[in-house]
Structure formats: structure tokens, C-alpha cells
Motif scaffolding. Structure first.
Motif, PDB file in Angstrom:
ATOM      1  N   GLY A  72       0.833  -1.191   0.000  1.00 58.35           N
ATOM      2  CA  GLY A  72       0.000   0.000   0.000  1.00 58.35           C
ATOM      3  C   GLY A  72       0.872   1.246   0.000  1.00 58.35           C
ATOM      4  N   VAL A  73       0.251   2.364  -0.284  1.00 56.24           N
ATOM      5  CA  VAL A  73       0.949   3.650  -0.314  1.00 56.24           C
ATOM      6  C   VAL A  73       0.182   4.641   0.536  1.00 56.24           C
ATOM      7  CG1 VAL A  73       1.599   5.617  -1.760  1.00 56.24           C
ATOM      8  CG2 VAL A  73       2.018   3.294  -2.561  1.00 56.24           C
ATOM      9  N   VAL A  74       0.910   5.364   1.375  1.00 58.34           N
ATOM     10  CA  VAL A  74       0.329   6.435   2.190  1.00 58.34           C
ATOM     11  C   VAL A  74       0.942   7.742   1.703  1.00 58.34           C
ATOM     12  CG1 VAL A  74      -0.068   7.315   4.509  1.00 58.34           C
ATOM     13  CG2 VAL A  74       0.178   4.849   4.136  1.00 58.34           C
ATOM     14  N   LEU A  75       0.107   8.640   1.178  1.00 57.78           N
ATOM     15  CA  LEU A  75       0.583   9.884   0.600  1.00 57.78           C
ATOM     16  C   LEU A  75       0.401  11.048   1.560  1.00 57.78           C
ATOM     17  CD1 LEU A  75      -0.880   9.513  -3.004  1.00 57.78           C
ATOM     18  CD2 LEU A  75       1.419   8.941  -2.215  1.00 57.78           C
ATOM     19  N   LYS A  76       1.121  12.124   1.293  1.00 56.07           N
ATOM     20  CA  LYS A  76       0.954  13.335   2.084  1.00 56.07           C
ATOM     21  C   LYS A  76      -0.143  14.203   1.470  1.00 56.07           C
ATOM     22  CE  LYS A  76       4.358  16.269  -0.249  1.00 56.07           C
ATOM     23  NZ  LYS A  76       5.557  17.122  -0.072  1.00 56.07           N
ATOM     24  N   ASP A  77      -0.743  15.074   2.280  1.00 53.26           N
ATOM     25  CA  ASP A  77      -1.784  15.958   1.785  1.00 53.26           C
ATOM     26  C   ASP A  77      -1.175  17.281   1.333  1.00 53.26           C
ATOM     27  OD1 ASP A  77      -1.120  17.225   4.132  1.00 53.26           O
ATOM     28  OD2 ASP A  77      -2.954  16.675   5.189  1.00 53.26           O
ATOM     29  N   SER A  78      -2.035  18.220   0.970  1.00 55.40           N
ATOM     30  CA  SER A  78      -1.569  19.517   0.478  1.00 55.40           C
ATOM     31  C   SER A  78      -0.842  20.328   1.532  1.00 55.40           C
ATOM     32  CB  SER A  78      -2.758  20.329  -0.057  1.00 55.40           C
ATOM     33  OG  SER A  78      -3.741  20.497   0.964  1.00 55.40           O
ATOM     34  N   GLU A  79      -1.061  20.005   2.802  1.00 57.23           N
ATOM     35  CA  GLU A  79      -0.395  20.718   3.894  1.00 57.23           C
ATOM     36  C   GLU A  79       0.881  20.026   4.343  1.00 57.23           C
ATOM     37  OE1 GLU A  79      -3.236  21.182   6.990  1.00 57.23           O
ATOM     38  OE2 GLU A  79      -4.563  22.493   5.820  1.00 57.23           O
ATOM     39  N   GLY A  80       1.265  18.955   3.655  1.00 61.73           N
ATOM     40  CA  GLY A  80       2.500  18.264   3.980  1.00 61.73           C
ATOM     41  C   GLY A  80       2.394  17.245   5.090  1.00 61.73           C
ATOM     42  N   ARG A  81       1.186  16.861   5.478  1.00 59.48           N
ATOM     43  CA  ARG A  81       1.001  15.868   6.532  1.00 59.48           C
ATOM     44  C   ARG A  81       0.624  14.522   5.923  1.00 59.48           C
ATOM     45  NH1 ARG A  81      -3.208  19.114  10.255  1.00 59.48           N
ATOM     46  NH2 ARG A  81      -4.164  19.193   8.179  1.00 59.48           N
ATOM     47  N   LEU A  82       1.058  13.455   6.576  1.00 57.01           N
ATOM     48  CA  LEU A  82       0.801  12.112   6.081  1.00 57.01           C
ATOM     49  C   LEU A  82      -0.660  11.734   6.310  1.00 57.01           C
ATOM     50  CD1 LEU A  82       2.671  10.028   4.763  1.00 57.01           C
ATOM     51  CD2 LEU A  82       2.828   8.879   6.970  1.00 57.01           C
ATOM     52  N   GLN A  83      -1.348  11.311   5.248  1.00 54.24           N
ATOM     53  CA  GLN A  83      -2.763  10.957   5.321  1.00 54.24           C
ATOM     54  C   GLN A  83      -2.901   9.481   5.711  1.00 54.24           C
ATOM     55  OE1 GLN A  83      -4.268  11.984   1.446  1.00 54.24           O
ATOM     56  NE2 GLN A  83      -4.541  14.120   1.967  1.00 54.24           N
ATOM     57  N   LEU A  84      -2.976   9.242   7.001  1.00 54.77           N
ATOM     58  CA  LEU A  84      -3.042   7.873   7.500  1.00 54.77           C
ATOM     59  C   LEU A  84      -4.446   7.295   7.463  1.00 54.77           C
ATOM     60  CD1 LEU A  84      -0.631   8.317  10.528  1.00 54.77           C
ATOM     61  CD2 LEU A  84      -0.153   7.116   8.397  1.00 54.77           C
ATOM     62  N   ASP A  85      -5.447   8.116   7.218  1.00 56.32           N
ATOM     63  CA  ASP A  85      -6.842   7.651   7.199  1.00 56.32           C
ATOM     64  C   ASP A  85      -7.400   7.609   5.776  1.00 56.32           C
ATOM     65  OD1 ASP A  85      -6.700  10.382   6.899  1.00 56.32           O
ATOM     66  OD2 ASP A  85      -8.467  10.817   8.123  1.00 56.32           O
ATOM     67  N   GLN A  86      -6.542   7.359   4.801  1.00 63.36           N
ATOM     68  CA  GLN A  86      -6.986   7.307   3.413  1.00 63.36           C
ATOM     69  C   GLN A  86      -7.802   6.045   3.151  1.00 63.36           C
ATOM     70  OE1 GLN A  86      -3.851   9.085   0.491  1.00 63.36           O
ATOM     71  NE2 GLN A  86      -2.737   7.843   1.960  1.00 63.36           N
ATOM     72  N   HIS A  87      -8.722   6.147   2.225  1.00 65.90           N
ATOM     73  CA  HIS A  87      -9.534   5.004   1.816  1.00 65.90           C
ATOM     74  C   HIS A  87      -9.550   4.953   0.294  1.00 65.90           C
ATOM     75  CE1 HIS A  87     -10.903   4.327   5.942  1.00 65.90           C
ATOM     76  NE2 HIS A  87     -11.121   5.627   6.025  1.00 65.90           N
ATOM     77  N   HIS A  88      -8.442   4.486  -0.255  1.00 66.01           N
ATOM     78  CA  HIS A  88      -8.315   4.349  -1.707  1.00 66.01           C
ATOM     79  C   HIS A  88      -7.959   2.906  -2.047  1.00 66.01           C
ATOM     80  CE1 HIS A  88      -8.491   8.702  -2.121  1.00 66.01           C
ATOM     81  NE2 HIS A  88      -7.524   8.812  -1.219  1.00 66.01           N
ATOM     82  N   ALA A  89      -8.008   2.610  -3.341  1.00 63.45           N
ATOM     83  CA  ALA A  89      -7.661   1.262  -3.777  1.00 63.45           C
ATOM     84  C   ALA A  89      -6.187   0.948  -3.529  1.00 63.45           C
ATOM     85  CB  ALA A  89      -7.991   1.099  -5.259  1.00 63.45           C
ATOM     86  N   TYR A  90      -5.350   1.986  -3.481  1.00 59.85           N
ATOM     87  CA  TYR A  90      -3.920   1.776  -3.281  1.00 59.85           C
ATOM     88  C   TYR A  90      -3.485   1.928  -1.825  1.00 59.85           C
ATOM     89  CZ  TYR A  90      -4.033   6.880  -3.460  1.00 59.85           C
ATOM     90  OH  TYR A  90      -4.332   8.202  -3.239  1.00 59.85           O
ATOM     91  N   SER A  91      -4.391   2.292  -0.945  1.00 59.82           N
ATOM     92  CA  SER A  91      -4.038   2.483   0.461  1.00 59.82           C
ATOM     93  C   SER A  91      -4.117   1.158   1.211  1.00 59.82           C
ATOM     94  CB  SER A  91      -4.952   3.522   1.109  1.00 59.82           C
ATOM     95  OG  SER A  91      -6.297   3.112   1.035  1.00 59.82           O
ATOM     96  N   ILE A  92      -3.604   1.129   2.433  1.00 59.10           N
ATOM     97  CA  ILE A  92      -3.599  -0.059   3.268  1.00 59.10           C
ATOM     98  C   ILE A  92      -3.980   0.348   4.687  1.00 59.10           C
ATOM     99  CG2 ILE A  92      -1.132   0.176   3.789  1.00 59.10           C
ATOM    100  CD1 ILE A  92      -0.968  -2.893   3.786  1.00 59.10           C
ATOM    101  N   ARG A  93      -4.752  -0.501   5.345  1.00 60.23           N
ATOM    102  CA  ARG A  93      -5.227  -0.180   6.689  1.00 60.23           C
ATOM    103  C   ARG A  93      -4.114  -0.439   7.706  1.00 60.23           C
ATOM    104  NH1 ARG A  93     -10.871  -2.654   8.411  1.00 60.23           N
ATOM    105  NH2 ARG A  93     -11.426  -1.276   6.664  1.00 60.23           N
TER     106      ARG A  93
END
Length: 234
Positions: free
Chosen positions: A75-96
Motif C-alpha cells: 500500500g501507499v500512504v501519501l501526504k496531503d496539500s499541507e505536507g502531513r501524512l494521510q493515514l486515514d486514506q480510503h483508496h484502492a492503493y491504500s492499506i489499513r
């Protein structure tokens, strides 16, 4: 007989040399085959990236391909527009991730170093966390959770690092392209706004000039005392 002893010794030496050379050839063939497989796999990954317009599309393809090849959940965890890691993402490429694993991912993002499974840092984690560090900035974290108790060979580990680097570069390029598109849209919006403002200003300038001219004419005592002139201005 001495001749038989010499012949047996010669046969033994020849067989040993032949076996050694054959073994070296087989090892060489194995290395070449693994290298070809690795090159082919990287080509498939690059094709997945280049054939997709949206980042969610090529991330999903690459993660699925890596998971099937290296027998893992990725899985991949991306950062948001403010530079913080989005740990609560719900996408096909994310991982819980649970709280403990999320803390490891956050540490990797902040320190830009690999940590977790098979490393010397936070090795009790269930997954391996690799920073998605591109040319200019870090764009997220790659999560590699192996199936069962297994270890990656040096070739597999290098392959995983190559894929992570390609993903990081592609994500940064995608981000730059998106910012350029947004900048172009903003520029076009400013042009439309300026054109609209100029049009409104021109449309208002004409009646205002007429009103000012009429008021100036009416302010003249000579004209204001002439009823016909006043009626014509009205």
C-alpha cells in the motif's frame, strides 16, 4: 597398473573441472535469468505508470503487481496539500494500519529512512516501510507487508527499492503537472476576470461620460434658462 591409476586420476580431474565449469555456467544462467526477470518486471511497472493519467490508477496497478510478484500486501500512504501524512486514506492503493503501524509510517515519513520488518529500526513492526523520496521532496510512504514469515533476497530487496524510487519520481512529476494545470487555470481565470472588468468598465464609461456632459451643460446658466435646450438634454 600405473597406467590405470593415471587414467582414473585423469578422468577424475577432467570430471571435476567439467563439473565445476558446468556449475558456474548454471549459476551464470540463473543470474542472467533473474536479471532478465527483474528488468522485465521493471518494464511492466514503468508501462503501468506511463499508460495511466491519474495517480490512483497507476498506484493501484503497481501495488497489485508488486504484491503478486513478491507475495505481500502492499500500500501507499501519501501526504496531503499541507505536507502531513494521510493515514486515514480510503483508496484502492491504500492499506489499513493500526495505531502502532501508523506510528512507524509517521516516523519513516519524518526521518526519511526505511524502518520496520527486516530492518534494524522498529523491527517488531509487521511491515517494511520505505520513504517515497523523490528528487525534491518526500511524497509519502510505501508499505510492504510480507505474507507469512519469509525474507527478501538481496535481489528482491533491490528490486523493491527500484520500484519505490520509480513511484516516488512519478508521484512528484504528477504533483508538478497538477500544480502547473492549476496555475494555468488560475492564469486563464485572471485573464477572463480582467477582460470582463474591462468590458464592464467600457460599458459604464460611455453612459457616465454622457451623464457628466449633460450635468455640465445643465450647470451652465445660459443653457439652463432655455426650456427647449433643457428638454433636448432630457
Amino acid at each position: 597398473e600405473p597406467e590405470n591409476v593415471i587414467m582414473c586420476f585423469t578422468y577424475f580431474v577432467v570430471a571435476s573441472i567439467t563439473g565445476y565449469l558446468t556449475n558456474r555456467i548454471r549459476d551464470r544462467e540463473k543470474i542472467i535469468r533473474e536479471r532478465e526477470e527483474r528488468t522485465s518486471f521493471l518494464y511492466e511497472v514503468l508501462r503501468d505508470i506511463s499508460s495511466s493519467w491519474e495517480k490512483s490508477e497507476f498506484l493501484t496497478k503497481v501495488i497489485r503487481r508488486v504484491g503478486q510478484t513478491l507475495k505481500a500486501h502492499c500500500g501507499v500512504v501519501l501526504k496531503d496539500s499541507e505536507g502531513r501524512l494521510q493515514l486515514d486514506q480510503h483508496h484502492a492503493y491504500s492499506i489499513r494500519l493500526d495505531d502502532k503501524e501508523s506510528a512507524v509510517a509517521q516516523w519513516v515519513y519524518q526521518n526519511q529512512k526505511a524502518a520496520g520488518w527486516s530492518t534494524d529500526t522498529l523491527s517488531e513492526s509487521k511491515a517494511l516501510y520505505l520513504p517515497l523520496r523523490a528528487l525534491w521532496d518526500i511524497v509519502g510512504v510505501f508499505v510492504f507487508q510480507p505474507e507469512g514469515k519469509r525474507h527478501l533476497s538481496p535481489e528482491q530487496y533491490n528490486l523493491l527499492h527500484s520500484i519505490v524510487q520509480q513511484l516516488a519520481n512519478s508521484l512528484e512529476r504528477n504533483l508538478v503537472e497538477r500544480r502547473l494545470r492549476e496555475s494555468d487555470k488560475l492564469h486563464e481565470s485572471e485573464k477572463i476576470h480582467q477582460t470582463l472588468l474591462n468590458s464592464i468598465s467600457h460599458e459604464m464609461r460611455t453612459p457616465l461620460t454622457t451623464i457628466i456632459g449633460t450635468a455640465t451643460a445643465l450647470d451652465d446658466e445660459t443653457n439652463s434658462t432655455n426650456p427647449k435646450y433643457v428638454r433636448a438634454l432630457a
